[in-house]
Design a protein around this motif. Structure first.
Motif, PDB file in Angstrom:
ATOM      1  N   ARG A   4      64.509  20.908  58.226  1.00  0.00           N
ATOM      2  CA  ARG A   4      63.457  19.948  57.918  1.00  0.00           C
ATOM      3  C   ARG A   4      62.172  20.371  58.619  1.00  0.00           C
ATOM      4  NH1 ARG A   4      67.327  15.056  58.999  1.00  0.00           N
ATOM      5  NH2 ARG A   4      68.262  14.916  56.952  1.00  0.00           N
ATOM      6  N   VAL A   5      61.066  20.080  57.980  1.00  0.00           N
ATOM      7  CA  VAL A   5      59.756  20.369  58.543  1.00  0.00           C
ATOM      8  C   VAL A   5      58.960  19.073  58.573  1.00  0.00           C
ATOM      9  CG1 VAL A   5      57.613  21.660  58.247  1.00  0.00           C
ATOM     10  CG2 VAL A   5      59.793  22.718  57.641  1.00  0.00           C
ATOM     11  N   TYR A   6      58.351  18.768  59.699  1.00  0.00           N
ATOM     12  CA  TYR A   6      57.508  17.584  59.847  1.00  0.00           C
ATOM     13  C   TYR A   6      56.085  18.050  60.129  1.00  0.00           C
ATOM     14  CZ  TYR A   6      61.936  15.160  60.410  1.00  0.00           C
ATOM     15  OH  TYR A   6      63.195  14.670  60.222  1.00  0.00           O
ATOM     16  N   PHE A   7      55.137  17.424  59.471  1.00  0.00           N
ATOM     17  CA  PHE A   7      53.737  17.752  59.698  1.00  0.00           C
ATOM     18  C   PHE A   7      53.034  16.555  60.321  1.00  0.00           C
ATOM     19  CE2 PHE A   7      54.985  20.574  56.305  1.00  0.00           C
ATOM     20  CZ  PHE A   7      54.391  21.770  56.671  1.00  0.00           C
ATOM     21  N   LEU A   8      52.304  16.804  61.372  1.00  0.00           N
ATOM     22  CA  LEU A   8      51.465  15.798  62.015  1.00  0.00           C
ATOM     23  C   LEU A   8      50.032  16.274  61.818  1.00  0.00           C
ATOM     24  CD1 LEU A   8      51.186  13.295  63.838  1.00  0.00           C
ATOM     25  CD2 LEU A   8      51.386  14.831  65.788  1.00  0.00           C
TER      26      LEU A   8
END
Length: 88
Positions: A4-8
């Motif tokens: 999974r990749v999370y972007f802030l």
């Protein structure tokens, strides 16, 4: 890869009174009147501290293997501000 990749993606804070913001730098209009590609002002420690705290909190919550920070133009400037003064 089952990852999974999370972007802030933070935005500049809105101006407050006479203060304006370019990433983690706060300034008054007269300080940057001539432009010329430089940003003059003071580091806004509260904004940068909150951003780093949120990043650390999210990384711990999702058990991140690593955190990558990147930016283009002023975003790159912001990455350097975070990396230089607020190590994770």
């Amino acid at each position: 890869l089952k990852r999974r990749v999370y972007f802030l993606v933070p935005l500049n804070p809105a101006g407050h009174g006479a203060l304006r913001f370019d990433w983690g730098i706060c300034y008054e209009r007269h300080q940057n009147k001539n432009g010329l590609g430089f940003v003059y002002g003071e580091t806004h420690d509260r904004f940068l501290g909150d951003l780093c705290g949120l990043t650390q909190e999210l990384a711990q919550k999702v058990h991140a293997a690593h955190v990558v920070a990147m930016g283009y133009s002023m975003g790159g400037f912001g990455v350097y501000q975070v990396a230089m003064g607020y190590s994770m």
